[in-house]
Design an enzyme around this catalytic site. Sequence first.
Site, mmCIF file in Angstrom:
data_model
loop_
_atom_site.group_PDB
_atom_site.id
_atom_site.type_symbol
_atom_site.label_atom_id
_atom_site.label_comp_id
_atom_site.label_asym_id
_atom_site.label_seq_id
_atom_site.Cartn_x
_atom_site.Cartn_y
_atom_site.Cartn_z
ATOM 1 N N GLU A 26 0.785 -1.226 0.053
ATOM 2 C CA GLU A 26 0.172 0.046 -0.162
ATOM 3 C C GLU A 26 0.786 1.326 0.075
ATOM 4 O OE1 GLU A 26 -2.873 -0.199 3.063
ATOM 5 O OE2 GLU A 26 -4.088 -1.689 1.950
ATOM 6 N N GLU B 174 -5.615 -8.108 -0.802
ATOM 7 C CA GLU B 174 -6.409 -7.854 0.598
ATOM 8 C C GLU B 174 -7.833 -7.575 0.162
ATOM 9 O OE1 GLU B 174 -4.777 -5.145 3.583
ATOM 10 O OE2 GLU B 174 -2.709 -5.408 2.838
HETATM 11 O O1 AHR Z 1 -5.307 -6.003 6.818
HETATM 12 C C1 AHR Z 1 -5.092 -4.788 7.628
HETATM 13 C C2 AHR Z 1 -4.357 -3.623 7.139
HETATM 14 O O2 AHR Z 1 -5.175 -3.176 5.840
HETATM 15 C C3 AHR Z 1 -3.044 -4.071 6.450
HETATM 16 O O3 AHR Z 1 -2.142 -3.988 7.337
HETATM 17 C C4 AHR Z 1 -3.064 -2.955 5.258
HETATM 18 O O4 AHR Z 1 -2.092 -3.259 4.185
HETATM 19 C C5 AHR Z 1 -4.551 -2.278 4.961
HETATM 20 O O5 AHR Z 1 -4.411 -1.163 5.164
#
Ligand code: AHR
Length: 503
Positions: free
Chosen positions: A173, A292
């Site tokens: 990210e 994610e």
């Molecule tokens: O999954 C929780 C968090 O969400 C992770 O650490 C990050 O990559 C995202 O913002």
Amino acid sequence: MPDARLTLDPAFSIGPIRRALFGGFVEHLGRHVYDGIYEPGHPTADAEGFRQDVIDLVRELGVDTIRYPGGNFVSGFRWEDSVGPVSERPRRLDLAWHSTETNEVGLHEFSSWLEKVGSDLMMAVNLGTRGTLEAIDLLEYSNIRGGTALSDQRIANGRTEPFDVRMWCLGNEMDGPWQLGHRSAEDYGKIAAQTAKGMRQLDPSIELVVCGSSSAHMPTFGEWERVVLTHTYDDVDLISCHAYYEEKNGDLDSFLASAVDMDGFIETVVATADHVGAVRGSTKKIDISFDEWNVWYIDRFHGVDKIEGIDNWPIAPRLLEDVYSVADAVVFGSLLISLLKHADRVASASLAQLVNVIAPIMTEPGGIAWRQTTFYPFSITSRLARGEALQLKLDVPSHTTEVYGEVPVVDAVATHDAEAGRSAVFLVNRSRTEALEVTVDVASLGDVSVLESHTLTDDDVYAANTLEAPERVAPHPNETATVADGILTLTLPPVSWTAISLG
Ligand code: AHR
């Protein structure tokens, strides 16, 4: 008259379903590793301190490749801290989650756990506060057989064979201002390209994932992908997408339609990647690693869960321990439908996360482990969705939502495994009030019958599984599902997710 008419035909193939679509994500965050997968004093703990009850549930969940060790955590991580004798490993501040990282579980221990759960490692390197050399060092430590300083160090640390990590994420990210070492698309694109080139010089066979946007709602979305891919197109294989959904302001209709957003996200990133490819005159295609995705009540972290204070850096605090309802699981199931609908370009996906932290599996220290509502759509889809993903012809009613406008009330996808002679249909009913009669024309499959049917629904859409009532919610067979004369007929209750296996 049925409310919804669907047509299934193996000729409408989207593409083969890669097992990596059913990946997971383990971050050093809260009670995920410590007091989650690892709890040496627990009655089920094995010789290495891993909870056997959790291992059994992860196996049942059916997770393929697991992304590790973060997430936001990785942007402050020194991988060297996590190898070598455990007693000599340093304790470090984890700035991302305002916690203390003991490094008791590191690369070797986690790889051993992965062997127990039957999953592969997808490793993220720190491109926030570290750079190309540290990434190459970690790759040497992991993938070189021996005879060099770092590979020999791995052997001395007890691992003779290389870890042979196939998939690598180039940071996490990096578009997010919250990220340690957050960069502009230009700056990140340059360091990602340089690191990818270096890593490929060492091991040309690895797959590389470059950071896309941390949400389709980032102000830089779209332009971030274009700029980053302009720098990295020839050096990477995949670009990441991240998306979390939650019910906001009591607007359940819009929340139930969250997959509309995921569909659009995927299609926009594919279009952007293909545009960059076209400008370059390249025949190469960049696929998506949706590494994610989940339902996450993010505002909680910014409120109740937030840890602060210069003297307050707890080990394994309770963080992001969302309790998932039936409605959450229905949305979750529809996100899986969205991923399958894009199986031609989503080559890999990671459910974020696995245990205790926005997770399908919860644990109590010294106590039980249990399945959240979201466990079921994942385990059932991962088990039944085999072979090719099929695009269904949908003739379904629609309704209006505040956030997404007019959306189909039913969404669905099918899969077909010609070799095994099995097919599956996954459906969601987004109506809060109406049960829907559905017919699916399955005549093209020949003489098939219903092998399994599972519907997740409840009169209370906010019912959940908890420590006190760990089995309150579970899917039930859908007794209405039958096949006659090449037509599958079934009823979908309001706010429900359903899977039907045919063969
Ligand atoms: O999954 C929780 C968090 O969400 C992770 O650490 C990050 O990559 C995202 O913002």
